[in-house]
Design a protein around this motif. Structure first.
Motif, PDB file in Angstrom:
ATOM      1  N   ARG A  71      -6.303  -1.429  11.780  1.00 37.40           N
ATOM      2  CA  ARG A  71      -7.450  -0.928  12.545  1.00 37.40           C
ATOM      3  C   ARG A  71      -7.268   0.491  13.052  1.00 37.40           C
ATOM      4  NH1 ARG A  71      -9.376  -6.324  15.853  1.00 37.40           N
ATOM      5  NH2 ARG A  71      -9.837  -7.521  13.992  1.00 37.40           N
ATOM      6  N   VAL A  72      -6.562   1.312  12.274  1.00 38.41           N
ATOM      7  CA  VAL A  72      -6.376   2.718  12.632  1.00 38.41           C
ATOM      8  C   VAL A  72      -7.415   3.539  11.875  1.00 38.41           C
ATOM      9  CG1 VAL A  72      -4.790   4.677  12.587  1.00 38.41           C
ATOM     10  CG2 VAL A  72      -3.923   2.370  13.066  1.00 38.41           C
ATOM     11  N   LYS A  73      -8.328   4.144  12.616  1.00 45.12           N
ATOM     12  CA  LYS A  73      -9.403   4.932  11.990  1.00 45.12           C
ATOM     13  C   LYS A  73      -8.838   6.181  11.335  1.00 45.12           C
ATOM     14  CE  LYS A  73     -12.953   3.201  14.952  1.00 45.12           C
ATOM     15  NZ  LYS A  73     -14.320   3.267  15.222  1.00 45.12           N
ATOM     16  N   GLY A  74      -9.354   6.471  10.161  1.00 48.56           N
ATOM     17  CA  GLY A  74      -8.976   7.681   9.443  1.00 48.56           C
ATOM     18  C   GLY A  74      -7.678   7.604   8.679  1.00 48.56           C
ATOM     19  N   LEU A  75      -6.961   6.514   8.807  1.00 50.23           N
ATOM     20  CA  LEU A  75      -5.691   6.369   8.091  1.00 50.23           C
ATOM     21  C   LEU A  75      -5.972   6.239   6.596  1.00 50.23           C
ATOM     22  CD1 LEU A  75      -2.592   5.968   8.427  1.00 50.23           C
ATOM     23  CD2 LEU A  75      -3.063   3.511   8.382  1.00 50.23           C
ATOM     24  N   GLN A  76      -5.269   6.997   5.799  1.00 50.62           N
ATOM     25  CA  GLN A  76      -5.454   6.978   4.349  1.00 50.62           C
ATOM     26  C   GLN A  76      -4.338   6.176   3.691  1.00 50.62           C
ATOM     27  OE1 GLN A  76      -8.031   8.543   2.519  1.00 50.62           O
ATOM     28  NE2 GLN A  76      -8.956   8.837   4.541  1.00 50.62           N
ATOM     29  N   ALA A 128       0.867  -1.172   0.000  1.00 51.06           N
ATOM     30  CA  ALA A 128       0.000   0.000   0.000  1.00 51.06           C
ATOM     31  C   ALA A 128       0.907   1.226   0.000  1.00 51.06           C
ATOM     32  CB  ALA A 128      -0.910   0.001   1.223  1.00 51.06           C
ATOM     33  N   VAL A 129       0.312   2.382  -0.221  1.00 52.03           N
ATOM     34  CA  VAL A 129       1.062   3.631  -0.232  1.00 52.03           C
ATOM     35  C   VAL A 129       0.436   4.586   0.775  1.00 52.03           C
ATOM     36  CG1 VAL A 129       1.788   5.601  -1.644  1.00 52.03           C
ATOM     37  CG2 VAL A 129       1.695   3.317  -2.658  1.00 52.03           C
ATOM     38  N   HIS A 130       1.288   5.217   1.578  1.00 53.57           N
ATOM     39  CA  HIS A 130       0.871   6.257   2.524  1.00 53.57           C
ATOM     40  C   HIS A 130       1.511   7.559   2.059  1.00 53.57           C
ATOM     41  CE1 HIS A 130       0.950   8.690   6.208  1.00 53.57           C
ATOM     42  NE2 HIS A 130      -0.132   7.991   6.560  1.00 53.57           N
ATOM     43  N   ALA A 131       0.788   8.663   2.130  1.00 56.50           N
ATOM     44  CA  ALA A 131       1.282   9.943   1.607  1.00 56.50           C
ATOM     45  C   ALA A 131       2.610  10.372   2.235  1.00 56.50           C
ATOM     46  CB  ALA A 131       0.224  11.025   1.813  1.00 56.50           C
ATOM     47  N   ARG A 157      -8.584   3.419  -2.355  1.00 58.87           N
ATOM     48  CA  ARG A 157      -8.348   3.314  -0.916  1.00 58.87           C
ATOM     49  C   ARG A 157      -8.288   1.849  -0.494  1.00 58.87           C
ATOM     50  NH1 ARG A 157     -11.508   6.080   4.154  1.00 58.87           N
ATOM     51  NH2 ARG A 157      -9.857   5.623   5.648  1.00 58.87           N
ATOM     52  N   VAL A 158      -7.301   1.531   0.355  1.00 52.01           N
ATOM     53  CA  VAL A 158      -7.160   0.188   0.901  1.00 52.01           C
ATOM     54  C   VAL A 158      -7.044   0.261   2.414  1.00 52.01           C
ATOM     55  CG1 VAL A 158      -6.123  -0.821  -1.185  1.00 52.01           C
ATOM     56  CG2 VAL A 158      -4.639   0.157   0.574  1.00 52.01           C
ATOM     57  N   PHE A 159      -7.281  -0.880   3.046  1.00 52.82           N
ATOM     58  CA  PHE A 159      -7.253  -1.001   4.500  1.00 52.82           C
ATOM     59  C   PHE A 159      -6.388  -2.199   4.870  1.00 52.82           C
ATOM     60  CE2 PHE A 159     -11.184   0.871   3.103  1.00 52.82           C
ATOM     61  CZ  PHE A 159     -11.335   1.972   3.941  1.00 52.82           C
ATOM     62  N   ALA A 160      -5.822  -2.154   6.077  1.00 47.78           N
ATOM     63  CA  ALA A 160      -4.979  -3.243   6.561  1.00 47.78           C
ATOM     64  C   ALA A 160      -5.821  -4.235   7.344  1.00 47.78           C
ATOM     65  CB  ALA A 160      -3.875  -2.673   7.450  1.00 47.78           C
ATOM     66  N   ARG A 161      -5.556  -5.516   7.118  1.00 41.97           N
ATOM     67  CA  ARG A 161      -6.222  -6.553   7.910  1.00 41.97           C
ATOM     68  C   ARG A 161      -5.360  -7.803   7.942  1.00 41.97           C
ATOM     69  NH1 ARG A 161     -11.407  -8.243   4.231  1.00 41.97           N
ATOM     70  NH2 ARG A 161     -10.221  -9.094   2.498  1.00 41.97           N
ATOM     71  N   VAL A 162      -5.779  -8.736   8.795  1.00 43.54           N
ATOM     72  CA  VAL A 162      -5.107 -10.024   8.925  1.00 43.54           C
ATOM     73  C   VAL A 162      -6.106 -11.093   8.512  1.00 43.54           C
ATOM     74  CG1 VAL A 162      -3.950 -11.599  10.510  1.00 43.54           C
ATOM     75  CG2 VAL A 162      -3.670  -9.128  10.801  1.00 43.54           C
ATOM     76  N   SER A 163      -5.692 -11.994   7.624  1.00 38.70           N
ATOM     77  CA  SER A 163      -6.598 -13.037   7.138  1.00 38.70           C
ATOM     78  C   SER A 163      -6.843 -14.084   8.224  1.00 38.70           C
ATOM     79  CB  SER A 163      -6.001 -13.721   5.906  1.00 38.70           C
ATOM     80  OG  SER A 163      -4.941 -14.579   6.291  1.00 38.70           O
ATOM     81  N   SER A 164      -7.796 -14.962   7.955  1.00 38.51           N
ATOM     82  CA  SER A 164      -8.085 -16.045   8.891  1.00 38.51           C
ATOM     83  C   SER A 164      -6.889 -16.981   9.051  1.00 38.51           C
ATOM     84  CB  SER A 164      -9.309 -16.832   8.434  1.00 38.51           C
ATOM     85  OG  SER A 164      -9.064 -17.396   7.158  1.00 38.51           O
ATOM     86  N   ARG A 165      -5.960 -16.936   8.106  1.00 37.50           N
ATOM     87  CA  ARG A 165      -4.733 -17.751   8.174  1.00 37.50           C
ATOM     88  C   ARG A 165      -3.545 -16.928   8.673  1.00 37.50           C
ATOM     89  NH1 ARG A 165      -5.693 -22.773   6.191  1.00 37.50           N
ATOM     90  NH2 ARG A 165      -7.357 -22.950   4.671  1.00 37.50           N
ATOM     91  N   GLY A 209       5.338   6.633   2.508  1.00 39.47           N
ATOM     92  CA  GLY A 209       5.722   5.986   1.256  1.00 39.47           C
ATOM     93  C   GLY A 209       5.107   4.603   1.122  1.00 39.47           C
ATOM     94  N   ARG A 210       5.865   3.720   0.490  1.00 38.38           N
ATOM     95  CA  ARG A 210       5.404   2.362   0.184  1.00 38.38           C
ATOM     96  C   ARG A 210       5.464   1.485   1.429  1.00 38.38           C
ATOM     97  NH1 ARG A 210       7.460  -2.306  -1.655  1.00 38.38           N
ATOM     98  NH2 ARG A 210       6.339  -3.343  -3.322  1.00 38.38           N
ATOM     99  N   LEU A 211       4.391   0.738   1.690  1.00 37.09           N
ATOM    100  CA  LEU A 211       4.301  -0.179   2.818  1.00 37.09           C
ATOM    101  C   LEU A 211       4.248  -1.607   2.290  1.00 37.09           C
ATOM    102  CD1 LEU A 211       1.393   1.593   4.769  1.00 37.09           C
ATOM    103  CD2 LEU A 211       3.826   2.084   4.897  1.00 37.09           C
TER     104      LEU A 211
END
Length: 176
Positions: A31-36, A5-8, A45-53, A11-13
């Protein structure tokens, strides 16, 4: 899902790295609210999460049809992650989902040499592809001085036309 992902400001994550490749922690994005955060492929827009695995990744809230990263199969994502982990275990710096400066290719995994120059791309190739298409895509990397190795899970006609490896199906994250 994608691993980057990219953060303003940051940079690149890269979700596959402990410091996300930018000196930040997973708790800074998960799970950070408002993070772009944006998709490096389509800019959505994308969001961070952890899969069931237990695999950390980024996802679009609504999957865009035109975004290649959002529409790759889970098997493709898992193979990319395994390729990056193998390159790192061998002592190389490896980044997931890196585009060329010109935008004419995007490597599933880009491997860097001791001088921090890109020298090898590893491409997880699970869908059908003609030998001619494989050669054309391989040539694109070569024009930028980057070697390429295609990696598949089964025999394909392009495997004799371009540098390639056939590997066993990777174990799923969290599987025993």
């Amino acid at each position: 899902m994608g691993f980057t992902a990219v953060h303003a400001d940051w940079g690149r994550l890269d979700a596959s790295l402990d410091d996300l490749g930018c000196g930040r922690a997973w708790k800074d994005v998960h799970r950070v609210k408002g993070l772009q955060l944006a998709c490096p492929e389509c800019g959505g827009r994308v969001f961070a999460r952890v899969s069931s695995r237990h695999a950390r990744h980024f996802y679009h809230q609504e999957r865009p049809r035109e975004c290649e990263l959002a529409n790759e199969s889970p098997e493709h994502h898992l193979l990319k992650l395994q390729l990056a982990m193998a390159a790192r275990a061998a002592g190389w710096r490896a980044e997931l989902e890196v585009s060329s400066e010109t935008g004419n290719w995007r490597a599933d995994v880009l491997v860097f040499d001791e001088q921090d120059r890109a020298f090898m791309a590893l491409e997880a190739q699970l869908s059908p592809m003609t030998p001619q298409n494989a050669q054309m895509r391989t040539d694109r990397y070569a024009r930028d001085g980057v070697g390429l190795c295609w990696v598949g899970l089964q025999g394909r006609p392009w495997q004799r036309a371009v540098p390639s490896l056939r590997v066993n199906y990777p174990k799923r994250c969290g599987a025993g």
